[in-house]
Enzyme design. Structure first.
Site, PDB file in Angstrom:
ATOM      1  N   CYS A  40      -3.844   7.283  -1.656  1.00  0.00           N
ATOM      2  CA  CYS A  40      -5.146   7.349  -2.338  1.00  0.00           C
ATOM      3  C   CYS A  40      -6.263   7.829  -1.415  1.00  0.00           C
ATOM      4  O   CYS A  40      -7.242   8.410  -1.879  1.00  0.00           O
ATOM      5  CB  CYS A  40      -5.515   5.993  -2.917  1.00  0.00           C
ATOM      6  SG  CYS A  40      -4.116   5.089  -3.545  1.00  0.00           S
ATOM      7  N   GLU A  96      -6.432  -5.466   4.415  1.00  0.00           N
ATOM      8  CA  GLU A  96      -6.858  -4.155   3.919  1.00  0.00           C
ATOM      9  C   GLU A  96      -7.855  -4.334   2.777  1.00  0.00           C
ATOM     10  O   GLU A  96      -8.816  -3.575   2.638  1.00  0.00           O
ATOM     11  CB  GLU A  96      -5.639  -3.358   3.453  1.00  0.00           C
ATOM     12  CG  GLU A  96      -5.960  -1.914   3.113  1.00  0.00           C
ATOM     13  CD  GLU A  96      -4.690  -1.103   2.884  1.00  0.00           C
ATOM     14  OE1 GLU A  96      -3.845  -1.558   2.084  1.00  0.00           O
ATOM     15  OE2 GLU A  96      -4.551  -0.039   3.488  1.00  0.00           O
ATOM     16  N   CYS A 115       0.860  -1.189   0.000  1.00  0.00           N
ATOM     17  CA  CYS A 115       0.000   0.000   0.000  1.00  0.00           C
ATOM     18  C   CYS A 115       0.894   1.236   0.000  1.00  0.00           C
ATOM     19  O   CYS A 115       1.713   1.415   0.895  1.00  0.00           O
ATOM     20  CB  CYS A 115      -0.879  -0.005   1.246  1.00  0.00           C
ATOM     21  SG  CYS A 115      -1.714   1.551   1.557  1.00  0.00           S
ATOM     22  N   HIS A 137     -13.131   5.627  -3.445  1.00  0.00           N
ATOM     23  CA  HIS A 137     -12.094   4.805  -2.822  1.00  0.00           C
ATOM     24  C   HIS A 137     -12.259   3.321  -3.153  1.00  0.00           C
ATOM     25  O   HIS A 137     -11.269   2.592  -3.238  1.00  0.00           O
ATOM     26  CB  HIS A 137     -12.104   5.038  -1.312  1.00  0.00           C
ATOM     27  CG  HIS A 137     -10.802   4.718  -0.664  1.00  0.00           C
ATOM     28  ND1 HIS A 137      -9.595   5.115  -1.189  1.00  0.00           N
ATOM     29  CD2 HIS A 137     -10.498   4.008   0.451  1.00  0.00           C
ATOM     30  CE1 HIS A 137      -8.616   4.672  -0.422  1.00  0.00           C
ATOM     31  NE2 HIS A 137      -9.136   3.985   0.575  1.00  0.00           N
ATOM     32  N   GLU A 178      -0.127   1.711   9.196  1.00  0.00           N
ATOM     33  CA  GLU A 178      -1.380   2.116   9.824  1.00  0.00           C
ATOM     34  C   GLU A 178      -1.081   2.452  11.281  1.00  0.00           C
ATOM     35  O   GLU A 178      -0.182   1.860  11.871  1.00  0.00           O
ATOM     36  CB  GLU A 178      -2.442   1.008   9.794  1.00  0.00           C
ATOM     37  CG  GLU A 178      -2.882   0.578   8.405  1.00  0.00           C
ATOM     38  CD  GLU A 178      -1.928  -0.419   7.776  1.00  0.00           C
ATOM     39  OE1 GLU A 178      -1.272  -1.162   8.526  1.00  0.00           O
ATOM     40  OE2 GLU A 178      -1.818  -0.451   6.536  1.00  0.00           O
ATOM     41  N   THR A 206      -4.088   4.833   7.537  1.00  0.00           N
ATOM     42  CA  THR A 206      -3.056   4.546   6.546  1.00  0.00           C
ATOM     43  C   THR A 206      -2.136   5.750   6.345  1.00  0.00           C
ATOM     44  O   THR A 206      -2.616   6.864   6.088  1.00  0.00           O
ATOM     45  CB  THR A 206      -3.736   4.194   5.200  1.00  0.00           C
ATOM     46  OG1 THR A 206      -4.419   2.958   5.372  1.00  0.00           O
ATOM     47  CG2 THR A 206      -2.732   4.074   4.071  1.00  0.00           C
ATOM     48  N   CYS A 237      -5.573  -0.750  -6.965  1.00  0.00           N
ATOM     49  CA  CYS A 237      -4.178  -0.818  -6.503  1.00  0.00           C
ATOM     50  C   CYS A 237      -3.772  -2.269  -6.279  1.00  0.00           C
ATOM     51  O   CYS A 237      -2.635  -2.658  -6.531  1.00  0.00           O
ATOM     52  CB  CYS A 237      -3.995  -0.020  -5.223  1.00  0.00           C
ATOM     53  SG  CYS A 237      -4.888  -0.718  -3.807  1.00  0.00           S
ATOM     54  N   TYR A 294      -9.251   0.653  -5.203  1.00  0.00           N
ATOM     55  CA  TYR A 294      -8.684  -0.641  -4.811  1.00  0.00           C
ATOM     56  C   TYR A 294      -8.169  -1.463  -5.992  1.00  0.00           C
ATOM     57  O   TYR A 294      -7.699  -2.589  -5.803  1.00  0.00           O
ATOM     58  CB  TYR A 294      -9.668  -1.413  -3.921  1.00  0.00           C
ATOM     59  CG  TYR A 294      -9.405  -1.079  -2.469  1.00  0.00           C
ATOM     60  CD1 TYR A 294      -9.579   0.224  -2.010  1.00  0.00           C
ATOM     61  CD2 TYR A 294      -8.915  -2.010  -1.578  1.00  0.00           C
ATOM     62  CE1 TYR A 294      -9.286   0.570  -0.700  1.00  0.00           C
ATOM     63  CE2 TYR A 294      -8.627  -1.677  -0.272  1.00  0.00           C
ATOM     64  CZ  TYR A 294      -8.809  -0.392   0.167  1.00  0.00           C
ATOM     65  OH  TYR A 294      -8.502  -0.053   1.461  1.00  0.00           O
TER      66      TYR A 294
HETATM   67  C1  LIG Z   1      -5.166  -1.902   6.622  1.00  0.00           C
HETATM   68  C2  LIG Z   1      -6.276  -0.934   6.797  1.00  0.00           C
HETATM   69  C3  LIG Z   1      -6.106   0.383   6.412  1.00  0.00           C
HETATM   70  C4  LIG Z   1      -7.126   1.313   6.602  1.00  0.00           C
HETATM   71  N1  LIG Z   1      -6.908   2.634   6.275  1.00  0.00           N
HETATM   72  C5  LIG Z   1      -7.842   3.561   6.601  1.00  0.00           C
HETATM   73  C6  LIG Z   1      -7.599   4.952   6.389  1.00  0.00           C
HETATM   74  O1  LIG Z   1      -6.562   5.349   5.883  1.00  0.00           O
HETATM   75  N2  LIG Z   1      -8.540   5.833   6.743  1.00  0.00           N
HETATM   76  C7  LIG Z   1      -9.708   5.453   7.299  1.00  0.00           C
HETATM   77  O2  LIG Z   1     -10.503   6.311   7.600  1.00  0.00           O
HETATM   78  N3  LIG Z   1      -9.966   4.143   7.529  1.00  0.00           N
HETATM   79  C8  LIG Z   1      -9.071   3.199   7.190  1.00  0.00           C
HETATM   80  N4  LIG Z   1      -9.341   1.864   7.404  1.00  0.00           N
HETATM   81  C9  LIG Z   1     -10.563   1.525   8.106  1.00  0.00           C
HETATM   82  C10 LIG Z   1     -11.613   0.754   7.347  1.00  0.00           C
HETATM   83  O3  LIG Z   1     -12.408   1.608   6.583  1.00  0.00           O
HETATM   84  C11 LIG Z   1     -12.395  -0.026   8.413  1.00  0.00           C
HETATM   85  O4  LIG Z   1     -11.558  -1.095   8.846  1.00  0.00           O
HETATM   86  C12 LIG Z   1     -13.719  -0.558   7.940  1.00  0.00           C
HETATM   87  O5  LIG Z   1     -14.612   0.494   7.708  1.00  0.00           O
HETATM   88  C13 LIG Z   1     -14.317  -1.535   8.956  1.00  0.00           C
HETATM   89  O6  LIG Z   1     -14.374  -0.940  10.224  1.00  0.00           O
HETATM   90  P1  LIG Z   1     -13.771  -1.696  11.493  1.00  0.00           P
HETATM   91  O7  LIG Z   1     -12.399  -2.109  11.171  1.00  0.00           O
HETATM   92  O8  LIG Z   1     -14.007  -0.835  12.666  1.00  0.00           O
HETATM   93  O9  LIG Z   1     -14.602  -3.042  11.613  1.00  0.00           O
HETATM   94  P2  LIG Z   1     -16.021  -3.247  12.261  1.00  0.00           P
HETATM   95  O10 LIG Z   1     -16.877  -2.058  11.986  1.00  0.00           O
HETATM   96  O11 LIG Z   1     -15.884  -3.661  13.666  1.00  0.00           O
HETATM   97  O12 LIG Z   1     -16.578  -4.446  11.385  1.00  0.00           O
HETATM   98  C14 LIG Z   1     -16.401  -5.824  11.741  1.00  0.00           C
HETATM   99  C15 LIG Z   1     -17.594  -6.605  11.190  1.00  0.00           C
HETATM  100  O13 LIG Z   1     -18.780  -6.170  11.840  1.00  0.00           O
HETATM  101  C16 LIG Z   1     -19.745  -5.753  10.871  1.00  0.00           C
HETATM  102  N5  LIG Z   1     -20.458  -4.599  11.426  1.00  0.00           N
HETATM  103  C17 LIG Z   1     -19.931  -3.497  12.023  1.00  0.00           C
HETATM  104  N6  LIG Z   1     -20.912  -2.641  12.409  1.00  0.00           N
HETATM  105  C18 LIG Z   1     -22.065  -3.202  12.022  1.00  0.00           C
HETATM  106  C19 LIG Z   1     -23.430  -2.795  12.142  1.00  0.00           C
HETATM  107  N7  LIG Z   1     -23.774  -1.657  12.726  1.00  0.00           N
HETATM  108  N8  LIG Z   1     -24.365  -3.612  11.598  1.00  0.00           N
HETATM  109  C20 LIG Z   1     -24.026  -4.779  11.009  1.00  0.00           C
HETATM  110  N9  LIG Z   1     -22.742  -5.212  10.893  1.00  0.00           N
HETATM  111  C21 LIG Z   1     -21.792  -4.439  11.401  1.00  0.00           C
HETATM  112  C22 LIG Z   1     -18.949  -5.395   9.632  1.00  0.00           C
HETATM  113  O14 LIG Z   1     -19.719  -5.513   8.436  1.00  0.00           O
HETATM  114  C23 LIG Z   1     -17.811  -6.419   9.694  1.00  0.00           C
HETATM  115  O15 LIG Z   1     -18.224  -7.633   9.140  1.00  0.00           O
HETATM  116  C24 LIG Z   1      -8.346   0.905   7.172  1.00  0.00           C
HETATM  117  C25 LIG Z   1      -8.537  -0.431   7.541  1.00  0.00           C
HETATM  118  C26 LIG Z   1      -7.520  -1.345   7.359  1.00  0.00           C
HETATM  119  C27 LIG Z   1      -7.750  -2.778   7.790  1.00  0.00           C
HETATM  120  S1  SF4 Z   2      -6.137   2.484  -2.567  1.00  0.00           S
HETATM  121 FE1  SF4 Z   2      -4.695   0.835  -2.176  1.00  0.00          FE
HETATM  122  S2  SF4 Z   2      -2.626   1.703  -2.207  1.00  0.00           S
HETATM  123 FE2  SF4 Z   2      -4.098   3.366  -2.136  1.00  0.00          FE
HETATM  124  S3  SF4 Z   2      -4.194   3.871   0.025  1.00  0.00           S
HETATM  125 FE3  SF4 Z   2      -5.881   2.435  -0.366  1.00  0.00          FE
HETATM  126  S4  SF4 Z   2      -5.075   0.372  -0.033  1.00  0.00           S
HETATM  127 FE4  SF4 Z   2      -3.327   1.810  -0.108  1.00  0.00          FE
END
Ligand SMILES: Cc1cc2nc3c(=O)[nH]c(=O)nc-3n(C[C@H](O)[C@H](O)[C@H](O)COP(=O)(O)OP(=O)(O)OC[C@H]3O[C@@H](n4cnc5c(N)ncnc54)[C@H](O)[C@@H]3O)c2cc1C
Ligand code: SF4
Length: 508
Positions: A107, A449, A103, A295, A260, A194, A301, A299
């Site tokens: 983006c 991710e 990553c 966004h 992250e 990220t 990417c 992906y």
């Molecule tokens: C490597 C990585 C990079 C990331 N980078 C960024 C970033 O740069 N900026 C940023 O803003 N975010 C970032 N994210 C966050 C990403 O958008 C969230 O991980 C994603 O939205 C899921 O949220 P969570 O991790 O809190 O999981 P959870 O919300 O806890 O989800 C876990 C499970 O529970 C379910 N769930 C959660 N709430 C509900 C509900 N109310 N009803 C029903 N089902 C539910 C989900 O569908 C999922 O199956 C990143 C995540 C990762 C893993």
């Molecule tokens: S689009 Fe892909 S490379 Fe770009 S920030 Fe998200 S995961 Fe990283």
């Protein structure tokens, strides 16, 4: 490069620009003195640096002419002025995925800038505010200085069944805690951020649809990454400490990695000119939907990473002496098919881009959802096939230190041979790369991710369900079947088919 300001141009300029900032970063229970020089952090900085170097090497791909500043700017800072701009974002993302195998972090900021362009415009239209003008000034500044922008949407969220105002602890969603004539003060946190430590500025945005009770959580603003009151706690990645060991084989991809961190905000000040939403809770869902629309097709990417993994699988098959065996060839074809299926939906979504009222182009939402939904699955299958082809050594390979040892080394050179002429060290290197992408550090970027970044799988299914126009499709079937007395209402095209068939004005 014509017109580009010299402030930050190359990857090296960028790396130097990160030095000496007053960042509070915790890693292994200690404050990091200088993140740039930390061996575990540096690979993630190298990945962002490549976004600068690509813009120098391949200007047409990774730069764009900005009509806002009249400058040639890095494409990650460009507001899309045509569908072709969106398509070029995807091509640049695939290339950077190929070059880094991880990553490259920029983006989220690019997609935040583009979604805020139309959202601030439409908030102003309704509320007679001046967010759009402030926002454009911010974009001009970051374009001129060629900066990295982080996009911070995801709050820790506490009890997922409750909204921000219903949580026992109001800080589980980032909120406005104070305001004065100079600006606002925000507290809370952003999770999984990220590239936040590698960014110059971070844009804070709400993460869920908000109600009137959640007005204090309806906040968008830009803060410098080293703003007073910000604390980062670095996220671990599987096998991350291999970057701190001697040698470069065991880390699998010694140069590049992702990043992250958990970002904590304690009364962080945002001056009014950097505030782009302040209480207009009804626009939170518009911003989230537009951001995720951009966004989820960003992906693609992952297809660049897929290209690397397919190449690694083909290489290890060659070193193992089985490149022409039919099931191996078929598995490589399957990996390629899955990878290109991801790309097809993403690039089609960009080609179908349409102009918004503010002038920015937005890609097609349904196809963006399909692209991201494929990303939540196909990299896992591609990884499974890569591990199948690689053999068990991908998880039982001894260390580089043993390989260099005067007694153990020659034993490894004798017993880890593959086909005649294949160098044992090269065989180890490619196995480590497969491990890195499917189980190790860059499996964060390639797998988890892919699952959760830009929203977990169910979020895409909800968006697909909302836009799949089942009534219209039932009528298509009923029409051909000769059913005339049971027509579904409304029997008209929704936005998706309107955009596909272009029956409406292209400005939506
Ligand atoms: C490597 C990585 C990079 C990331 N980078 C960024 C970033 O740069 N900026 C940023 O803003 N975010 C970032 N994210 C966050 C990403 O958008 C969230 O991980 C994603 O939205 C899921 O949220 P969570 O991790 O809190 O999981 P959870 O919300 O806890 O989800 C876990 C499970 O529970 C379910 N769930 C959660 N709430 C509900 C509900 N109310 N009803 C029903 N089902 C539910 C989900 O569908 C999922 O199956 C990143 C995540 C990762 C893993
Ligand atoms: S689009 Fe892909 S490379 Fe770009 S920030 Fe998200 S995961 Fe990283």
């Amino acid at each position: 490069m014509a017109n580009v300001l010299k402030t930050i141009r190359t990857g090296n300029d960028y790396i130097e620009s990160l030095r000496g900032r007053d960042l509070k970063v915790y890693l292994f229970g200690e404050l990091v003195k200088e993140p740039v020089d930390h061996p575990m952090i540096r690979p993630s900085i190298n990945a962002v640096a490549e976004t600068y170097d690509l813009a120098v090497r391949e200007e047409a791909l990774a730069s764009a002419h900005s009509s806002l500043t009249g400058l040639t700017v890095n494409r990650f800072l460009h507001i899309a002025e045509s569908a072709q701009d969106l398509v070029l974002q995807n091509k640049m993302q695939r290339k950077l995925g190929q070059n880094t195998g991880t990553c490259f972090q920029r983006c989220v900021g690019m997609d935040a800038l583009n979604s805020l362009h139309s959202t601030t415009f439409e908030i102003d239209e309704k509320h007679k505010t001046d967010y759009h003008k402030r926002f454009l000034e911010f974009v001009k500044m970051v374009q001129k200085e060629n900066l990295v922008i982080g996009g911070a949407m995801t709050d820790p969220k506490g009890d997922r069944s409750k909204g921000p105002a219903e949580q026992d602890d109001p800080d589980l969603f980032t909120r406005i805690v104070d305001r004065d004539e100079k600006g606002i003060y925000v507290s809370g946190a952003k999770a999984h951020q990220t590239g936040c430590i590698n960014s110059h500025w971070i844009i804070l945005m709400p993460t869920v649809r908000l109600t009137e009770n959640d007005k204090d959580w309806a906040v968008v603003g830009a803060i410098p990454a080293d703003a007073k009151g910000v604390t980062y706690i670095y996220g671990r990645q599987s096998c991350d400490t291999r970057s701190m060991e001697e040698g470069d084989i065991d880390s699998g991809n010694a140069k590049y990695g992702g990043q992250e961190a958990l970002m904590i905000l304690d009364r962080v000040f945002i001056p009014w000119d950097k505030v782009f939403m302040h209480g207009e809770y009804e626009f939170a869902s518009m911003l989230i939907e537009r951001f995720t629309c951009y966004h989820r097709r960003s992906y693609v990417c992952k297809t660049g990473l897929g290209d690397v993994l397919i190449g690694a699988a083909a290489t290890i098959a060659d070193y193992n002496g089985v490149p022409n065996v039919s099931h191996i060839k078929d598995k490589i074809i399957e990996m390629t098919h899955l990878n290109e299926t991801i790309f097809a939906a993403g690039i089609a979504s960009s080609h179908q881009g349409h102009k918004m009222k503010s002038g920015v182009y937005l890609n097609e939402d349904v196809l963006a959802q399909v692209c991201k939904h494929n990303v939540t699955r196909f990299p896992y299958e591609i990884s499974r096939l890569a591990q199948d082809i690689a053999g068990g050594l991908v998880v039982t390979l001894p260390s580089e230190k043993d390989f260099r040892h005067p007694v153990a080394g020659p034993l490894l050179k004798k017993y880890l041979k593959g086909r005649k002429g294949a160098d044992v060290e090269n065989r180890m290197r490619i196995l480590r790369l497969i491990e890195n992408m499917t189980l190790g550090r860059n499996a964060v970027g390639y797998l988890t991710e892919s699952m959760h970044g830009a929203g977990s799988p169910q979020a895409q299914r909800i968006q697909i369900q909302r836009q799949m126009q089942i009534g219209y499709k039932k009528n298509l079937a009923k029409n051909l079947a000769g059913i005339t007395n049971d027509i579904e209402e409304p029997n008209e095209l929704s936005d998706y088919f309107n955009r596909i068939f272009k029956t409406k004005d292209s400005i939506l």
